[in-house]
Design an enzyme around this catalytic site. Structure first.
Site, PDB file in Angstrom:
ATOM      1  N   GLU A  62       0.860  -1.174   0.000  1.00 42.64           N
ATOM      2  CA  GLU A  62       0.000   0.000   0.000  1.00 42.64           C
ATOM      3  C   GLU A  62       0.903   1.232   0.000  1.00 42.64           C
ATOM      4  OE1 GLU A  62      -3.517   2.131   2.695  1.00 42.64           O
ATOM      5  OE2 GLU A  62      -2.336   0.469   3.508  1.00 42.64           O
TER       6      GLU A  62
ATOM      7  N   ARG B 259       5.679 -12.269  10.678  1.00 49.90           N
ATOM      8  CA  ARG B 259       6.112 -10.883  10.540  1.00 49.90           C
ATOM      9  C   ARG B 259       7.515 -10.724  11.115  1.00 49.90           C
ATOM     10  NH1 ARG B 259       1.949  -6.380  12.453  1.00 49.90           N
ATOM     11  NH2 ARG B 259       3.637  -5.185  11.510  1.00 49.90           N
TER      12      ARG B 259
ATOM     13  N   LYS C   3       3.229   1.742  10.010  1.00 48.44           N
ATOM     14  CA  LYS C   3       3.445   2.903   9.145  1.00 48.44           C
ATOM     15  C   LYS C   3       2.780   4.152   9.718  1.00 48.44           C
ATOM     16  CE  LYS C   3       2.198   0.752   5.347  1.00 48.44           C
ATOM     17  NZ  LYS C   3       1.849   0.533   3.912  1.00 48.44           N
TER      18      LYS C   3
END
Length: 625
Positions: A117, A340, A350
């Site tokens: 994204e 992760r 983010k």
């Protein structure tokens, strides 16, 4: 025992034994049809020896897949010593098992994708996802696609999009197949798929307030809008697409199962209105945007992705991904999950990283304290070390918070054999030593930049009758003691001047080049007392947060470390004048550094994986005697 004449004849002019004869490619192809490596489930010396014996990539599909993979490993880790062959059940301690991750993978037909994204710069967690997708695509002779999931205009920027493309290409050296694609370019298709679902009563348009919806989903209560007529749902849908005041009160939810134990399946939101910000590529063209849960599965299938690799945070959404594909008529896509990448004293959100930038806590997304790709590379991490670190984990599902020590230790192994050595001394602790018998006029001499690697080159050093020593070295010296001045020779300490509190203020001695350096206890760094010394700032960086891990509900921003930078002013030898921004080096008997600025010279310390520092702690001295 002397080698036979026949054996000698087989050697090349340099005395090297020739490589083994090329293998039977047909037999090798049959063997590799069911395994990744020649022996065992991790790369070994046999793989590289056989790879060298094959002059070029062969035509046999399984051998070609293996050949390209071994070639990539050789390029990625040129200095690595690979282990001898081991049984198939064993996996190299420092290399992940790459087998059996992609279910049903067929050589030459595997398609993976990296769908970031554009809401921030790439961080080290994104790098893992991109590297894994690229590695598995290459491993199976397939391709990796790059697609931006750009359906949230309020968070996305063209700046972020461009930076991601640039970082993948220029920093991580990851190649993607075909042009970059964008989910937002499929908006008409996605709208059509949603309308089909509404007509089939597989979705409905809901105006339940967000807080109420959350409560209902939590207890399993169906929305009052769940059984609206198809015609009413379509009318509301048109209002959403128009972005009308009425449409802004709606969202589209999938009609799945409000009693499902997996609460993600309790009629999730698939479409919502977004009119507060223009899209960075399409402006105000669209008023309703799909959620990731809806569009990702559809576009994966539409673009021909065979294996979608996602981090474990999406594990509860696995069933939803399959449900979307089944109920929109698209083909099945295999899902693979990996853990992760979480590090101590680090936040990879983010949203939080954006806040650090916006509040001025850091200088930007490339601040060397940031866990972004640009940040860690600016701090001195090599791309090769990052790739090797990622591959030590592979697609493991083990989730835990890791120390940064291992990745920096790998980095040290990469840079230590090839970076130059220089000398610098803390300016505040420099002690003058007069040297009888030394040149009265500074005299230049050539010296290797690396003690074990002459290919690094040479530098010019200057000999003079006065030198600077480190005060911490001088504090342990005694009159009459013989020491070694590194890269010069021995000297005898004749007198030591001290202040009332015992601090050494000056040292007097004479050269004794006939002495044997092996006989001395102390090997001392020194700088000539000349006008050409370089002023250097040595910067040590701490963690951005004072807490190693964050409990559920804790806000990392409450633990920001406001003392994460410490500078030491130092004097450096004249040869440092030749360094360029981005050069890595080591200060002798000290740390590794990367050149961050040239004028004035600023060196950032590169962690070496050996010293564990509490966030914000700074080592006060340049080096220990």
């Amino acid at each position: 025992r002397q080698p036979s004449h026949a054996a000698a004849a087989r050697r090349d002019p340099r005395g090297m034994a020739p490589p083994p004869p090329p293998p039977d490619l047909a037999a090798l192809d049959a063997a590799l049809a069911a395994q990744t490596y020649l022996t065992g489930s991790s790369p070994a010396q046999d793989d590289f020896a056989t790879w060298k014996a094959i002059a070029r990539c062969p035509d046999q599909p399984h051998v070609a897949r293996w050949w390209r993979h071994i070639e990539a490993l050789q390029q990625m880790y040129p200095l690595r010593r690979w282990p001898a062959a081991r049984p198939a059940k064993g996996v190299a301690k420092d290399h992940a098992n790459l087998d059996n991750v992609l279910v049903g993978a067929v050589h030459g037909k595997v398609v993976t994708r990296f769908p970031p994204e554009p809401s921030g710069y790439l961080h080290i967690g994104h790098a893992k996802a991109a590297l894994l997708n690229a590695t598995y695509a290459e491993m199976y002779g397939g391709k990796m696609l790059l697609r931006f999931d750009d359906t949230n205009p309020s968070k996305e920027k063209l700046e972020y999009q461009d930076s991601i493309v640039q970082d993948l290409r220029d920093l991580l050296k990851i190649e993607h197949h075909g042009p970059v694609t964008y989910t937002s370019d499929y908006m008409e298709r996605l709208q059509g798929d949603m309308e089909t679902m509404l007509r089939a009563a597989k979705a409905y348009v809901d105006d339940t307030p967000a807080d109420r919806m959350k409560e209902e989903r939590d207890v399993g209560t169906a929305s009052k809008c769940r059984d609206l007529p198809v015609e009413e749902n379509l009318r509301r849908w048109r209002e959403m697409l128009a972005g009308s005041p009425e449409g802004l009160t709606y969202c589209v939810r999938g009609k799945i199962d409000m009693q499902c134990p997996n609460k993600c399946m309790r009629d999730p939101v698939f479409y919502r209105c977004k009119v507060d910000e223009p899209h960075h590529r399409h402006g105000w063209k669209y008023k309703a945007y799909p959620t990731y849960d809806f569009c990702c599965a559809i576009i994966d299938a539409h673009e021909g992705v065979t294996h979608a690799m996602r981090s474990l945070e999406y594990s509860d959404r696995h069933a939803m991904y399959d449900w979307v594909l089944e109920n929109t008529g698209y083909k099945h896509v295999e899902l693979s999950e990996f853990s992760r990448m979480n590090f101590d004293y680090t936040c990879l959100s983010k949203r939080k990283l954006t806040k650090l930038v916006d509040q001025g806590t850091v200088t930007g997304w490339d601040d060397p304290r940031m866990p972004t790709v640009r940040g860690v590379l600016r701090r001195g991490l090599t791309v090769e070390a990052l790739k090797e670190f990622v591959m030590t984990q592979g697609a493991s599902r083990n989730t835990n918070s890791m120390s940064w020590d291992k990745i920096w230790a790998i980095n040290r192994q990469k840079i230590d054999p090839v970076i130059p050595r220089y000398c610098a001394i803390d300016a505040a602790g420099a002690v003058r030593m007069s040297l009888a018998g030394a040149p009265a006029t500074p005299t230049a001499k050539a010296e290797n930049l690396h003690p074990k690697n002459p290919d690094v080159g040479t530098k010019e050093m200057f000999l003079s009758n006065a030198v600077y020593l480190r005060r911490e070295d001088c504090q342990v010296l005694k009159a009459g003691e013989e020491v070694t001045l590194m890269h010069w020779g021995n000297a005898v300490v004749e007198r030591i001047d001290t202040s009332e509190d015992g601090t050494v203020t000056a040292v007097h001695g004479r050269l004794h080049l006939e002495g044997n350096p092996k006989d001395t206890k102390y090997k001392l760094n020194w700088l000539p007392v000349i006008d050409g010394l370089i002023e250097v700032t040595l910067r040590e960086l701490g963690y951005l947060f004072t807490k190693a891990t964050f409990a559920e509900g804790e806000d990392p921003m409450d633990f920001v470390n406001h003392n994460s930078i410490s500078d030491v002013r130092a004097l450096g030898e004249p040869a440092l004048r030749s360094v360029k921004r981005g050069d890595r080096l080591q200060l002798e008997r000290g740390a590794y550094y990367i050149v961050d600025e040239v004028s004035p010279l600023l060196l950032l310390e590169i962690p070496d994986g050996r010293v564990k520092k509490v966030s914000g702690d700074v080592r006060g001295e340049l080096a220990r005697p």
